[in-house]
Design a protein around this motif. Structure first.
Motif, PDB file in Angstrom:
ATOM      1  N   ILE A 146      43.271  34.683  25.581  1.00 39.24           N
ATOM      2  CA  ILE A 146      42.413  34.171  26.645  1.00 39.24           C
ATOM      3  C   ILE A 146      43.159  34.299  27.959  1.00 39.24           C
ATOM      4  N   GLY A 147      42.598  35.045  28.890  1.00 37.80           N
ATOM      5  CA  GLY A 147      43.196  35.200  30.212  1.00 37.80           C
ATOM      6  C   GLY A 147      42.297  34.590  31.276  1.00 37.80           C
ATOM      7  N   ILE A 148      42.900  33.923  32.247  1.00 39.91           N
ATOM      8  CA  ILE A 148      42.139  33.270  33.323  1.00 39.91           C
ATOM      9  C   ILE A 148      42.608  33.803  34.663  1.00 39.91           C
ATOM     10  N   ARG A 149      41.646  34.217  35.479  1.00 38.78           N
ATOM     11  CA  ARG A 149      41.947  34.706  36.827  1.00 38.78           C
ATOM     12  C   ARG A 149      40.871  34.173  37.780  1.00 38.78           C
ATOM     13  N   VAL A 150      41.244  33.153  38.548  1.00 41.17           N
ATOM     14  CA  VAL A 150      40.340  32.548  39.525  1.00 41.17           C
ATOM     15  C   VAL A 150      40.883  32.864  40.913  1.00 41.17           C
TER      16      VAL A 150
END
Length: 461
Positions: A339-343
């Protein structure tokens, strides 16, 4: 199948009813109820982003927006006389979701079921390592030492006042003839001893005496009664599960990179988790302009991620508000969950709140090998390779980049009690197209309408 088909039809009827209620309220502002609710959700997400990613006046404004947006929507509903329509529509939609998930759970999904446990022989020289401080003193509270010794096991009690090489203790036990290794402690300790057991092909006993016991939960053990885990010594079954490795170090649950790992590294985190996180997050996120991570999951590249979570087998859902959050359906699939998060700012935070797992801010996929690089700026310019902050099963470490995560399929033999709560099946992914096929199979043909689909992840740069 008749029950599943009936539930699917009720779900569709309730969903249509939720829309009809809003349409009937058009004269009283039905569309206003719909769009103001979505706008309130997005505004609250923006407020949350400002609150965690900034300091000073912007943080205060974020807190006001986070609390004020939902309150403002409620006030609007009451003043405009829309609260009854909104309540009815929300109730129908909740019923639709409940029936839809129940319908999807009915057909058998054999393809994603873990391998069954098999009867196990009783160990003769079991060695159990117990941490008396783990889980707030569960070893003493549940009388684990006395019960284990009564069942014929040898207990090695760790000294909380002195550093101990748990892996060396396990190796020494094997050299002395142990035919089973077990741990009453946290997941980090479990992983170190599990690696020794896997190396010597010995069964491993998990005793749920840690704080959260995620590994025990996904094995179907009783987290509320660690003593029940010891029943496996006399009436046990054996199952084969995967073992993850990060730069050669074993893990049984997760490896976190990026923001969370940086927060966990701080020495004050253990005693003041919330305060430490709020103090650290603005420096780490910098309003979306902080340093990023590049990851490669098999052949898929995830660029500029603020956080990456790699799990030993994929979790049921990346949605933290889902009933299946924090659970793995199986532990023997031979795959890592990623799971990768980029905000990149407040707008993308709002999109994440509205679209959830379909947001472009979230990458969800599976892989056999994951490679993490550190030192990437928000513009994509790579800095010189450096050490990367890592949280391995909740333990803060610093590892040289690149960091490689891999999985050893079915490497670990786990001994579990024959009588145990079992794994709670998480709700299946909500797929309305599948609901329609299930409700009206004659419109779509038969045969494949009830087969589960393998979830796929979409990555972006």
């Amino acid at each position: 199948m008749r029950t599943a088909r009936g539930l699917a039809r009720v779900a569709l009827l309730a969903a249509v009813g939720a829309v009809v209620v809003l349409l009937l309220a058009l004269g009283g502002g039905g569309l206003l109820a719909l769009f103001s609710g979505l706008a309130g959700l997005a505004a609250a997400a923006v407020g949350l982003w400002w609150f965690v990613a900034h300091r000073g006046a912007v943080r205060v404004l974020g807190a006001v927006l986070l609390v004020g947006a939902p309150v403002g929507v409620l006030v609007l509903y009451v003043v405009a006389g829309l609260w009854l329509f909104a309540l009815m529509s929300l109730g129908l939609w909740g019923g639709a979701l409940a029936c839809a998930r129940a319908a999807l759970r009915k057909p058998e999904e054999v393809g994603d079921a873990p391998a069954p446990a098999v009867p196990a022989t009783r160990p003769r020289r079991a060695v159990l390592i117990m941490n008396p401080k783990s889980g707030g003193g569960k070893v003493e509270r549940f009388g684990l030492v006395a019960k284990a010794e009564k069942l014929g096991a040898r207990v090695v009690l760790l000294d909380p006042s002195a550093p101990v090489d748990v892996e060396e203790l396990a190796r020494r036990a094997v050299a002395d003839g142990a035919d089973l290794l077990g741990v009453a402690g946290g997941d980090g300790t479990q992983a170190l001893v599990a690696a020794v057991a896997a190396e010597h092909d010995l069964p491993f006993l998990v005793i749920s005496a840690g704080t959260r016991n995620h590994f025990a939960m996904d094995l179907g053990l009783d987290r509320n009664d660690p003593a029940a885990c010891l029943d496996a010594l006399t009436d046990g079954e054996e199952m084969r599960v995967d073992l993850g490795t990060v730069s050669g170090r074993p893990f049984v649950n997760t490896v976190s990179f990026g923001v969370y790992a940086d927060v966990v590294r701080r020495p004050e985190y253990r005693d003041a988790k919330a305060e430490t996180a709020l103090d650290a997050l603005p420096d780490l996120l910098q309003g979306g302009q902080g340093d990023r991570l590049d990851a490669t999951a098999d052949s898929t590249r995830l660029a500029g991620q603020q956080a990456v979570l790699v799990s030993n087998n994929p979790y049921a859902t990346p949605d933290p508000f889902s009933a299946g959050a924090g659970r793995r359906v199986r532990l023997d699939s031979g795959r890592l969950g990623v799971i990768g998060i980029r905000v990149d700012g407040a707008a993308q935070a709002a999109e994440l709140a509205v679209r959830g797992t379909q947001s472009t801010a979230l990458n969800v996929l599976t892989a056999h090998r994951v490679e993490i690089h550190g030192g990437v700026t928000n513009t994509g310019v790579r800095k010189a390779e450096r050490a990367v902050s890592v949280a391995v099963d909740g333990e803060a470490l610093v590892l040289p980049a690149p960091v490689v995560c891999e999985v050893r399929p079915r490497a670990l033999r786990v001994l579990v009690p024959r009588v145990r709560p079992g794994v709670i099946p998480p709700p299946p992914p909500l797929d309305w197209r599948r609901i329609i096929r299930l409700a009206f199979p004659d419109l779509h043909g038969s045969g494949s309408s009830n087969r589960p689909r393998t979830p796929t992840g979409v990555a972006h740069e």
